[in-house]
Design a protein around this motif. Structure first.
Motif, mmCIF file in Angstrom:
data_model
loop_
_atom_site.group_PDB
_atom_site.id
_atom_site.type_symbol
_atom_site.label_atom_id
_atom_site.label_comp_id
_atom_site.label_asym_id
_atom_site.label_seq_id
_atom_site.Cartn_x
_atom_site.Cartn_y
_atom_site.Cartn_z
ATOM 1 N N GLN A 283 0.852 -1.188 0.000
ATOM 2 C CA GLN A 283 0.000 0.000 0.000
ATOM 3 C C GLN A 283 0.890 1.241 0.000
ATOM 4 O OE1 GLN A 283 -1.896 1.368 3.616
ATOM 5 N NE2 GLN A 283 -3.873 1.612 2.576
ATOM 6 N N GLN A 284 0.746 2.084 -1.025
ATOM 7 C CA GLN A 284 1.571 3.283 -1.145
ATOM 8 C C GLN A 284 0.829 4.501 -0.614
ATOM 9 O OE1 GLN A 284 2.626 3.458 -5.306
ATOM 10 N NE2 GLN A 284 4.340 2.050 -5.036
ATOM 11 N N VAL A 285 1.567 5.415 -0.005
ATOM 12 C CA VAL A 285 0.958 6.643 0.538
ATOM 13 C C VAL A 285 0.837 7.692 -0.562
ATOM 14 C CG1 VAL A 285 1.813 6.214 2.860
ATOM 15 C CG2 VAL A 285 3.229 7.502 1.260
ATOM 16 N N ARG A 286 -0.148 8.572 -0.368
ATOM 17 C CA ARG A 286 -0.286 9.702 -1.292
ATOM 18 C C ARG A 286 0.661 10.830 -0.907
ATOM 19 N NH1 ARG A 286 -6.665 10.194 -0.522
ATOM 20 N NH2 ARG A 286 -5.946 9.526 1.546
ATOM 21 N N GLU A 287 0.801 11.058 0.383
ATOM 22 C CA GLU A 287 1.668 12.123 0.877
ATOM 23 C C GLU A 287 2.803 11.505 1.670
ATOM 24 O OE1 GLU A 287 1.437 16.091 3.767
ATOM 25 O OE2 GLU A 287 -0.399 15.203 2.944
ATOM 26 N N LEU A 288 4.036 11.889 1.330
ATOM 27 C CA LEU A 288 5.217 11.268 1.907
ATOM 28 C C LEU A 288 5.189 11.349 3.431
ATOM 29 C CD1 LEU A 288 7.807 9.937 0.801
ATOM 30 C CD2 LEU A 288 8.966 12.125 1.136
ATOM 31 N N PRO B 126 -5.125 4.881 5.937
ATOM 32 C CA PRO B 126 -5.890 4.019 6.849
ATOM 33 C C PRO B 126 -5.573 2.545 6.600
ATOM 34 C CG PRO B 126 -7.297 5.689 5.869
ATOM 35 C CD PRO B 126 -5.994 5.773 5.148
ATOM 36 N N VAL B 127 -5.591 1.745 7.674
ATOM 37 C CA VAL B 127 -5.312 0.316 7.543
ATOM 38 C C VAL B 127 -6.304 -0.332 6.587
ATOM 39 C CG1 VAL B 127 -5.264 -1.886 8.775
ATOM 40 C CG2 VAL B 127 -4.190 0.133 9.785
ATOM 41 N N ILE B 128 -7.583 -0.060 6.786
ATOM 42 C CA ILE B 128 -8.611 -0.509 5.847
ATOM 43 C C ILE B 128 -8.913 0.667 4.932
ATOM 44 C CG2 ILE B 128 -10.963 -1.359 5.596
ATOM 45 C CD1 ILE B 128 -10.719 -2.645 8.329
ATOM 46 N N PRO B 129 -8.596 0.567 3.652
ATOM 47 C CA PRO B 129 -8.720 1.717 2.757
ATOM 48 C C PRO B 129 -10.136 2.291 2.765
ATOM 49 C CG PRO B 129 -7.550 -0.059 1.689
ATOM 50 C CD PRO B 129 -8.115 -0.631 2.946
ATOM 51 N N ALA B 130 -10.202 3.621 2.813
ATOM 52 C CA ALA B 130 -11.470 4.324 2.661
ATOM 53 C C ALA B 130 -11.731 4.571 1.176
ATOM 54 C CB ALA B 130 -11.429 5.631 3.442
ATOM 55 N N ASP B 131 -12.835 5.258 0.897
ATOM 56 C CA ASP B 131 -13.217 5.442 -0.513
ATOM 57 C C ASP B 131 -12.175 6.202 -1.307
ATOM 58 O OD1 ASP B 131 -15.525 4.096 -0.018
ATOM 59 O OD2 ASP B 131 -16.726 5.895 0.372
ATOM 60 N N ASP B 132 -11.550 7.199 -0.677
ATOM 61 C CA ASP B 132 -10.620 8.049 -1.421
ATOM 62 C C ASP B 132 -9.155 7.698 -1.172
ATOM 63 O OD1 ASP B 132 -10.663 8.783 1.201
ATOM 64 O OD2 ASP B 132 -10.498 10.943 0.819
ATOM 65 N N SER B 133 -8.873 6.657 -0.428
ATOM 66 C CA SER B 133 -7.484 6.305 -0.136
ATOM 67 C C SER B 133 -7.049 5.145 -1.027
ATOM 68 C CB SER B 133 -7.334 5.918 1.338
ATOM 69 O OG SER B 133 -8.082 4.755 1.619
#
Length: 581
Positions: free
Chosen positions: A184-189, A194-201
């Motif tokens: 799982q890659q982050v959007r912001e360094l 979230p551990v369980i991805p939300a709709d926008d993550s």
């Protein structure tokens, strides 16, 4: 007249002999002119002398002068020859210099062509740079600043990338267990998602119930750990950034349910697996797990890159259920699905080559040389596996028959490579052992890799029983008494002794009985055995579970001196015997 002639002769002699002292460093043209003049003078003198001789009008003094003129002409010719040599030297030097000048001209022409080509290239680059400058001048300054900022962020992200290693280790020798990693890659360094991805993550990378597909920035290795009997499955990712998370799974690729045809021989058992995760700092170890046919996929845990170090992420029960459900819903591929298919066997071949290759390459401690044929034998076995003519339980059985333990010493003195062939080949052939496996077992057994007891135990573990009636036939050839055969044979059937050792015991007893008969010449005359040896023999026969009748027969023959106690003790030391209950 004579006075004039003498004066002219003297002048000519002075000129000829003094000429060489007055030649300056002339040019080639000047030297050539002097040589021509000198030769013309010599020719004139010789013509005059010739006419004088033909006229006959000469005195003694005239002959002397004529001789002097001839000598002078000869000297003049010699000087002319030297001048010609000097002229040739000048000519050679001039020719050499001309060649050098021509070579230099060609080199300068080549350099000039290169310089002209480089000039054209520089002009083209300068034109491109001018065009880029004009384009940048025309570009909006706000957009240019935004582009610079974007490049700066990309450079920072590249500089922050780390390499992570996830490794599973286990020692179940016929299992193929590999690691699965979902990234799982982050959007912001540096800001975790979230551990369980939300709709926008962003979500996690794909996970499969089967061998994973490896991204360009990743690698997956399956190999034995050096110096151990453990196997390791290692995932390496080179694109982790601070805040990225890794969901780690274990997959038992060849653990099919009971009744499947291609699983390992221990398919009903589970295997303990330990895990190690690191990004260059201290390793993160998850609690050991067990994986088996009833649960071939296991979620191990979640780790996150915190700065430069991987750290475990605590999960609540709901989060753990989410990861397990995600694995249960993942696409299923061979060899997990359709394990009996050719695709499944092909997918497993490379893993099995590593798994069994390590075991075949081992040899007992201290045994010299190497078994170069092991590689070709394994290739033949795996070819049969992929073709479907042999399953993995059979592979495991044959490998277990001929493998060695490098931590153990050889069990018997070495003999010729085929010393045990007469004893072993018929039994191996009757059991349907592949020819390559049979020859490898005969060779290794003959070279003393295993003791007779261990050799027999291997044969029985592989389901290779003695040939029915063979032991009785060999005993009859001694000839041994049927009653003695009936007492020894159960121990052979149980594996308490090898068939060869059973024949040795019967031979020892039969010969001792023959030697004890009156007037027998079957052996040396009876000789008393030392009482300590008799006591050791009695205790040893009892300890190794020999039937009471055999103990009485052997001890009685030894006490009577017809059976050497030392021979019986030697054979007893090589006999495994029955296990005490």
């Amino acid at each position: 007249m004579a006075v004039m002639t003498k004066a002219m002769g003297a002048f000519l002699i002075l000129m000829v002999f003094g000429m060489k002292y007055y030649i300056p460093d002339f040019t080639s043209e000047q030297i050539a002119a002097i040589v021509r003049a000198s030769l013309d003078g010599v020719r004139t003198q010789l013509e005059a002398s010739s006419r004088k001789l033909k006229s006959g009008d000469y005195t003694r003094e005239d002959l002397d002068r004529l001789q002097q003129q001839i000598d002078a002409a000869v000297a003049s010719l010699a000087q002319s020859q030297r001048d010609v040599s000097r002229l040739q030297t000048r000519l050679d030097q001039a020719s050499s210099q001309l060649h050098r000048v021509e070579d230099e001209r060609k080199r300068l022409q080549t350099a000039l062509a290169d310089a002209e080509a480089q000039t054209r290239r520089f002009e083209a680059e300068a034109a491109a740079l001018r065009a880029e400058v004009e384009r940048l001048r025309a570009e909006d300054s706000v957009a240019l600043k935004a582009r610079i900022a974007q490049l700066a962020r990309e450079n920072a992200a590249l500089a922050a990338r780390r390499t992570a290693v996830v490794q599973l280790r286990y020692s179940c020798s016929d299992a193929v267990i590999v690691v699965g990693v979902s990234h799982q890659q982050v959007r912001e360094l540096g800001k975790p998602e979230p551990v369980i991805p939300a709709d926008d993550s962003p979500g996690y990378g794909p996970i499969l119930r089967g061998p994973d597909e490896i991204d360009p920035g990743e690698s997956l290795d399956f190999s034995p750990l050096r110096g151990t009997r453990e196997l390791a499955s290692t995932w390496i990712g080179r694109t982790l950034r601070p805040g990225d998370s890794l969901a780690v799974y274990a997959k038992y690729l060849n653990a099919v349910p009971a009744g499947g045809g291609q699983g390992p021989s221990l398919a009903e058992s589970s295997c303990a697996v330990s895990s190690f995760l690191s990004s260059g700092g201290p390793a993160v170890g998850a609690p050991p797990i067990r994986i088996g046919p009833q649960q071939p996929f296991v979620f191990i845990g979640l780790v996150r890159l915190d700065g430069e170090q991987l750290k475990a992420v605590p999960l609540d029960e709901a989060q753990q259920r989410w990861f397990r459900a995600r694995l249960d819903d993942a696409p299923c591929r061979a060899p997990i699905c359709d394990p009996s298919s050719a695709a499944a066997r092909t997918a497993l071949r490379g893993y099995l080559a590593v798994l069994y290759g390590r075991r075949l390459a081992d040899k007992p401690a201290g045994v010299p040389g190497n078994e170069g044929a092991a590689g070709s034998l394994l290739t033949d076995l795996l070819d049969g596996y992929v073709a479907g003519s042999i399953d993995q339980p059979a592979l495991t059985r044959w490998i277990g028959l001929i493998e060695a333990d490098s931590t153990q010493a050889a069990g018997a003195p070495p003999g010729a490579p085929d010393a045990l062939a007469p004893e072993l080949r018929p039994r191996l052939s009757a059991a349907g052992v592949p020819p390559g496996v049979a020859e490898a077992f005969v060779r290794r057994a003959s070279l003393g890799w295993w003791s007779p007891a261990e050799r027999e135990a291997r044969l029985r573990r592989a389901g290779i029983a003695p040939i029915p009636g063979e032991f009785e036939a060999r005993a009859a050839a001694i000839p041994a008494q049927p009653g003695h055969v009936a007492l020894i044979k159960p121990m052979v059937d149980e594996g308490a002794m090898t068939a060869a050792q059973g024949i040795e015991w019967l031979t020892l007893i039969t010969r001792a009985r023959e030697a004890g008969r009156p007037g027998s010449t079957a052996g040396p005359p009876p000789s008393p055995n030392p009482p300590p040896q008799l006591d050791r023999l009695s205790d040893g026969l009892t300890a190794k579970g020999f039937p009471e009748q055999i103990r009485s027969i052997v001890w009685g023959l030894a006490q009577g001196g017809t059976l050497r106690a030392a021979d019986a003790l030697d054979l007893l030391s090589r006999t495994k015997g029955r296990q005490r209950r």
